[in-house]
Enzyme design. Structure first.
Site, PDB file in Angstrom:
ATOM      1  N   VAL B 139     -10.793  -0.512  22.622  1.00  0.00           N
ATOM      2  CA  VAL B 139     -11.538   0.251  21.486  1.00  0.00           C
ATOM      3  C   VAL B 139     -11.558   1.877  21.701  1.00  0.00           C
ATOM      4  CG1 VAL B 139     -13.143  -1.661  21.370  1.00  0.00           C
ATOM      5  CG2 VAL B 139     -13.711   0.038  23.108  1.00  0.00           C
ATOM      6  N   ASP B 140     -11.095   2.426  22.774  1.00  0.00           N
ATOM      7  CA  ASP B 140     -11.193   3.886  22.908  1.00  0.00           C
ATOM      8  C   ASP B 140     -10.299   4.536  22.217  1.00  0.00           C
ATOM      9  OD1 ASP B 140     -13.617   3.920  24.556  1.00  0.00           O
ATOM     10  OD2 ASP B 140     -12.445   3.641  26.253  1.00  0.00           O
ATOM     11  N   MET B 184     -19.536   4.164  22.770  1.00  0.00           N
ATOM     12  CA  MET B 184     -18.733   4.153  23.994  1.00  0.00           C
ATOM     13  C   MET B 184     -17.990   5.507  24.039  1.00  0.00           C
ATOM     14  SD  MET B 184     -17.953   0.062  24.510  1.00  0.00           S
ATOM     15  CE  MET B 184     -19.290  -0.973  25.083  1.00  0.00           C
ATOM     16  N   ARG B 186     -15.676   6.915  27.422  1.00  0.00           N
ATOM     17  CA  ARG B 186     -15.858   7.467  28.789  1.00  0.00           C
ATOM     18  C   ARG B 186     -14.939   9.003  28.764  1.00  0.00           C
ATOM     19  NH1 ARG B 186     -14.906   3.045  32.272  1.00  0.00           N
ATOM     20  NH2 ARG B 186     -12.634   3.499  31.543  1.00  0.00           N
TER      21      ARG B 186
END
Lengths: 303, 303
Positions: B139-140, B184, B186
């Site tokens: 998804v990133d 989200m 990171r």
């Protein structure tokens, strides 16, 4: 012909604009009023004569309005006190000035109280040329007299879909895990209960039933023992037997004296971790998203 | 003919099952392999011979699988260490036993590393009858070599829609309010940045740019002064110049040594309230919902 006025109040929903679109469309198809005014920011804006003409809305604009979540006319949290006669005078002056015979007010229990107060004031003062119609709106489904209230269905659909989808997500790993889904619902458990339509809920915590910590932890432990997972749904208004909210530490008050809630899910997470019945807890607070989710996903189409 | 194997690893997405459905369908249309095996729970399950036969999947099952979010074959977070030769031996034994020529592994950067490690091991040991194919998933959108990674589009659509919808919600009231949407991401800001497709974002905080508290509060204050509102989007991985996460207080680690994040939105809320630039801040943490949102809303149809 006289005119009418429609305004919105209280928290938004996914379909509160559909009620406005319906009133405009109905008067276009079968003209009862000359002009359909929209009052901006509820009773607060009406007192400031913040009116717009909705009568000439095109079919395309009507369809877009119907599918757009949140309150297009704006909302307010202004409390119309029965003892504050100045407010009533101001409102009736605005209605008279703009020849408004009927005022439609779309909202929840507080808005219906505003409608009742205006009707009572008119009756007491022998005013017969204005009438007030309440149009039901609430995601909580706790509006008196209504069975299924507009606003609940769309929120319930979003919640049950999200419950099923997050359950699928949490089950891809074999690891031990508790998932806590927090829904809105200060005093009514309908929204939390709608998650059960997904068929995957292990524990449901409603505001109507006093929360029993020991029983809750025993149930979580049972599920963890049996399948290494436990899916919990909690209403933001869940409370202990003494009436204290699970999320008491974070509770504040809004202008109506209602507690501003949130945090019941995190309170459960802390209880579970402290008790040691599970070592991993994920919390999903649906927050604002559950009441403003577009019923049609075509708002933006990026894929 | 030989057989093939497909397995899934890492965090789920809305479309990770579509890759599996595609492999099954392609082999039905143009048979290259005798049997298409599904490996349950990634490399961890494969080592335990947890295989299922996907070859006979019906068209209807294929369509349902394609539209179902999260990893239908299950996932794992098992780290295949290059020094742990026993694991490699076990995997190649399973592949040989079931006559598996090709292993498709659907996952992100860690899973691609697993694919690379298996390929390297085969090359070093002159094993030529097995090959390993990585299928991109994240998804990133931070997967190397790919431009738009499957998984990103659906999450980005959900985020940008939710940004627009919550922005509509927060703007119904005239009161002063800051809204913080946490996504989200990171190390990659793609997900947070996708909220900009909504066209309503005032402040965007990405992990790639060091967070400047003073600058942030000044920008929030400017927006509040101008329009009484400020819409902020923050990536969970947002960090200060010294590398500390905004959500540092809550950060833990997963099995890969990655920080488990969350709480950047609440950290911003506390900063804003403490500084006094605004008195009301609402936080929406999209959490799990953003990566398991069904691309088709027909999963349950309650309205």
């Amino acid at each position: 012909m006289a005119n009418c006025l429609v305004a919105q109040s209280g928290g938004p929903t996914s379909v509160i604009n559909a009620t406005v679109a319906g009133i405009v469309k109905a008067n276009q198809l079968n003209p009862v009023y000359d002009t359909v005014f929209g009052g901006l920011h509820g009773i607060e804006g009406i007192m400031q004569e913040m009116l717009v003409d909705l009568s000439t809305m095109s079919d395309e604009e009507n369809i877009i309005l119907k599918q757009t979540p949140a309150s297009a006319l704006g909302s307010c949290r202004y409390k119309l006190k029965r003892t504050n006669l100045e407010d009533f005078k101001t409102i009736f002056e605005v209605l008279k000035k703009h020849n408004i015979e009927t005022m439609f007010y779309v909202g929840g229990n507080d808005s219906m109280d505003t409608v009742a107060a205006l009707s009572e004031y008119a009756k007491e003062h022998n005013i017969t040329d204005h009438r007030f119609v309440g149009c039901p709106k609430t995601v909580d489904n706790d509006l008196m007299v209504t069975d299924h209230c507009p606003g609940y269905g769309s929120a319930a659909k979003f919640i049950s879909n999200t419950a099923l989808q997050t359950w699928l997500d949490v089950n891809v790993y074999t690891r031990q895990e508790v998932f806590v889904l927090e829904t809105m619902g200060r005093d009514a458990g309908w929204l939390a209960a709608s998650a059960c339509l997904s068929g995957v809920i292990d524990v449901l915590i409603l505001p109507e039933v006093a929360f029993d910590k020991e029983k809750f932890l025993t149930t979580v432990k049972k599920n963890i023992t049996e399948k290494n997972k436990c899916y919990v749904v909690v209403s933001e208004g869940a409370r202990f037997e003494n009436g204290a909210y699970l999320a008491a530490g974070e509770a504040k008050n809004d202008g109506f004296g209602h507690a501003i809630l949130g945090g019941a899910g995190y309170a459960l997470r802390d209880m579970i971790l402290e008790s040691g019945v599970a070592s991993r807890v994920k919390v999903q607070d649906l927050s604002t998203a559950q009441r403003c989710h577009a019923t049609d996903q075509s708002l933006t189409d990026v894929e």
